[in-house]
Design a protein around this motif. Structure first.
Motif, mmCIF file in Angstrom:
data_model
loop_
_atom_site.group_PDB
_atom_site.id
_atom_site.type_symbol
_atom_site.label_atom_id
_atom_site.label_comp_id
_atom_site.label_asym_id
_atom_site.label_seq_id
_atom_site.Cartn_x
_atom_site.Cartn_y
_atom_site.Cartn_z
ATOM 1 N N ARG A 42 0.616 -0.962 -0.054
ATOM 2 C CA ARG A 42 0.302 -0.039 -0.272
ATOM 3 C C ARG A 42 0.833 1.173 0.114
ATOM 4 N N ARG A 43 1.983 1.322 1.029
ATOM 5 C CA ARG A 43 2.778 2.087 0.616
ATOM 6 C C ARG A 43 3.236 2.776 -0.417
ATOM 7 N N ALA A 44 4.092 1.802 -0.547
ATOM 8 C CA ALA A 44 4.567 1.257 -2.473
ATOM 9 C C ALA A 44 3.715 2.242 -4.021
ATOM 10 N N ASP A 45 3.314 1.756 -3.746
ATOM 11 C CA ASP A 45 1.750 2.587 -4.508
ATOM 12 C C ASP A 45 1.149 3.571 -4.593
ATOM 13 N N LEU A 46 1.131 3.895 -2.583
ATOM 14 C CA LEU A 46 0.664 5.430 -2.602
ATOM 15 C C LEU A 46 2.271 6.650 -3.402
ATOM 16 N N ILE A 47 3.394 6.325 -3.026
ATOM 17 C CA ILE A 47 4.730 6.702 -3.628
ATOM 18 C C ILE A 47 3.796 7.262 -5.103
ATOM 19 N N ARG A 109 9.614 14.541 4.962
ATOM 20 C CA ARG A 109 9.039 15.053 5.944
ATOM 21 C C ARG A 109 9.493 15.876 6.544
ATOM 22 N N VAL A 110 10.770 16.325 6.507
ATOM 23 C CA VAL A 110 11.455 17.332 6.647
ATOM 24 C C VAL A 110 11.407 18.364 5.616
ATOM 25 N N GLU A 122 -3.022 20.970 -0.802
ATOM 26 C CA GLU A 122 -3.967 19.922 -0.734
ATOM 27 C C GLU A 122 -3.658 18.343 -1.441
ATOM 28 N N ASN A 123 -3.825 18.032 -2.313
ATOM 29 C CA ASN A 123 -3.311 17.288 -3.134
ATOM 30 C C ASN A 123 -2.348 16.251 -1.775
ATOM 31 N N PHE A 124 -0.948 16.924 -2.425
ATOM 32 C CA PHE A 124 0.144 16.996 -1.389
ATOM 33 C C PHE A 124 -0.553 15.912 0.150
ATOM 34 N N LEU A 125 -1.322 16.869 1.199
ATOM 35 C CA LEU A 125 -1.361 16.648 2.406
ATOM 36 C C LEU A 125 -2.215 15.836 2.801
ATOM 37 N N THR A 126 -3.120 15.776 1.363
ATOM 38 C CA THR A 126 -3.513 13.975 1.375
ATOM 39 C C THR A 126 -3.558 13.321 0.867
ATOM 40 N N PHE A 127 -2.234 12.983 0.688
ATOM 41 C CA PHE A 127 -1.134 12.131 0.674
ATOM 42 C C PHE A 127 -0.282 12.271 1.713
ATOM 43 N N GLN A 128 -0.014 12.198 2.051
ATOM 44 C CA GLN A 128 1.087 12.592 3.281
ATOM 45 C C GLN A 128 0.484 11.383 4.538
ATOM 46 N N SER A 129 -0.295 12.059 4.325
ATOM 47 C CA SER A 129 -2.070 11.713 5.635
ATOM 48 C C SER A 129 -1.905 10.489 4.791
ATOM 49 N N GLN A 130 -2.310 9.927 4.206
ATOM 50 C CA GLN A 130 -2.260 8.611 3.569
ATOM 51 C C GLN A 130 -1.102 7.898 4.251
ATOM 52 N N GLU A 132 1.792 9.419 6.119
ATOM 53 C CA GLU A 132 1.101 8.389 7.890
ATOM 54 C C GLU A 132 0.357 7.352 8.635
ATOM 55 N N GLY A 133 -0.830 6.956 7.890
ATOM 56 C CA GLY A 133 -1.542 6.336 8.310
ATOM 57 C C GLY A 133 -1.300 4.777 7.902
ATOM 58 N N THR A 134 -1.150 4.878 7.071
ATOM 59 C CA THR A 134 -0.489 3.236 5.844
ATOM 60 C C THR A 134 1.305 3.458 6.997
ATOM 61 N N GLU A 135 1.978 3.828 7.471
ATOM 62 C CA GLU A 135 3.393 3.703 8.151
ATOM 63 C C GLU A 135 2.587 3.529 9.780
ATOM 64 N N ASN A 136 1.271 3.428 10.522
ATOM 65 C CA ASN A 136 0.834 3.113 11.407
ATOM 66 C C ASN A 136 0.222 1.940 10.850
ATOM 67 N N ARG A 137 -0.149 1.589 9.752
ATOM 68 C CA ARG A 137 -1.039 -0.260 9.322
ATOM 69 C C ARG A 137 0.225 -0.617 9.932
ATOM 70 N N ILE A 138 1.788 -0.344 9.061
ATOM 71 C CA ILE A 138 3.030 -1.302 9.230
ATOM 72 C C ILE A 138 3.422 -1.622 10.245
ATOM 73 N N ALA A 139 2.881 -0.326 11.366
ATOM 74 C CA ALA A 139 3.864 -0.423 12.458
ATOM 75 C C ALA A 139 2.717 -1.937 13.528
ATOM 76 N N VAL A 140 1.863 -1.243 12.832
ATOM 77 C CA VAL A 140 -0.035 -2.499 13.880
ATOM 78 C C VAL A 140 0.311 -4.166 13.345
ATOM 79 N N ALA A 141 1.259 -4.064 11.519
ATOM 80 C CA ALA A 141 0.504 -5.388 10.951
ATOM 81 C C ALA A 141 1.806 -6.149 11.845
ATOM 82 N N VAL A 142 3.043 -5.229 11.695
ATOM 83 C CA VAL A 142 4.480 -5.783 12.050
ATOM 84 C C VAL A 142 4.481 -5.981 13.554
#
Length: 195
Positions: A42-47, A109-110, A122-130, A132-142
């Motif tokens: 999912r993260r790779a697809d968002l990039i 992020r820096v 606005e588009n960047f903020l949307t993808f950035q939010s997605q 960040e959410g994916t990073e959280n999902r990755i942490a939960v999945a791991v």
């Protein structure tokens, strides 16, 4: 009569020694690993979408964008199949590739903090939010994968399941997934523009 009693007791004895519980626990490990891979994908697809948004925002972000897309390309090339889950080296290669992508995303992020015009897109903020959410999902999945590994490894090492695990299934422990990014426990520094 003794043979009949033994025949009736055999299924009960076998049921208590991991005949079903060991494969069930192993399948749980494989399912949790699939969740880890799904979230990394999912993260790779968002990039690519993020990359197009950043590209439109301006040239000053081009270097960080290049690093992110190159790290993504490397990360999607390294896969671990369920058959390789017992191979610590395969997990380490996967973790290193994903860690490089995480490092590149931290640089992004820096960059966001340094360039207000990019942050306001606005588009960047949307993808950035997605992301960040994916990073959280990755942490939960791991975390869930490592918990399934812990439960499986405990099951194949404790009585009575170790009987079925060793003699019937030939079960081997799985290694947990670990962060391989250098200084993964250190938050990146964020600099203000002009500093």
């Amino acid at each position: 009569m003794a043979y009949r009693s033994a025949a009736l007791l055999a299924p009960l004895l076998l049921a208590g020694c991991g005949i079903n519980s060991v494969p069930t626990a192993e399948e749980e490990v494989k399912a949790r690993w699939a969740d880890v891979q799904t979230n990394y994908q999912r993260r790779a697809d968002l990039i690519p979408n993020l990359a197009n948004t950043v590209r439109a925002a301006g040239a000053q972000e081009r270097q960080i964008l290049t690093e992110v897309t190159e790290a993504r390309a490397r990360a999607v090339q390294v896969n671990v199949s369920p058959e390789q889950l017992n191979d610590p080296a395969a997990l380490q290669r996967f973790g290193q590739a994903q860690g490089q992508l995480s490092s590149a995303l931290n640089g992004l992020r820096v960059t966001v903090e340094q360039y207000p015009t990019l942050r306001s897109n606005e588009n960047f903020l949307t993808f950035q939010s997605q992301l960040e959410g994916t990073e959280n999902r990755i942490a939960v999945a791991v975390r869930d994968y490592n918990e399934a590994v812990r439960a499986y490894n405990t099951r194949i090492r404790t009585f009575p399941d170790l009987i079925g695990a060793r003699f019937i299934h030939g079960a081997e422990p799985y290694p947990p997934f670990q962060a391989t990014t250098p200084n993964a426990n250190v938050a990146p520094e964020v600099f203000a523009p002009g500093s």
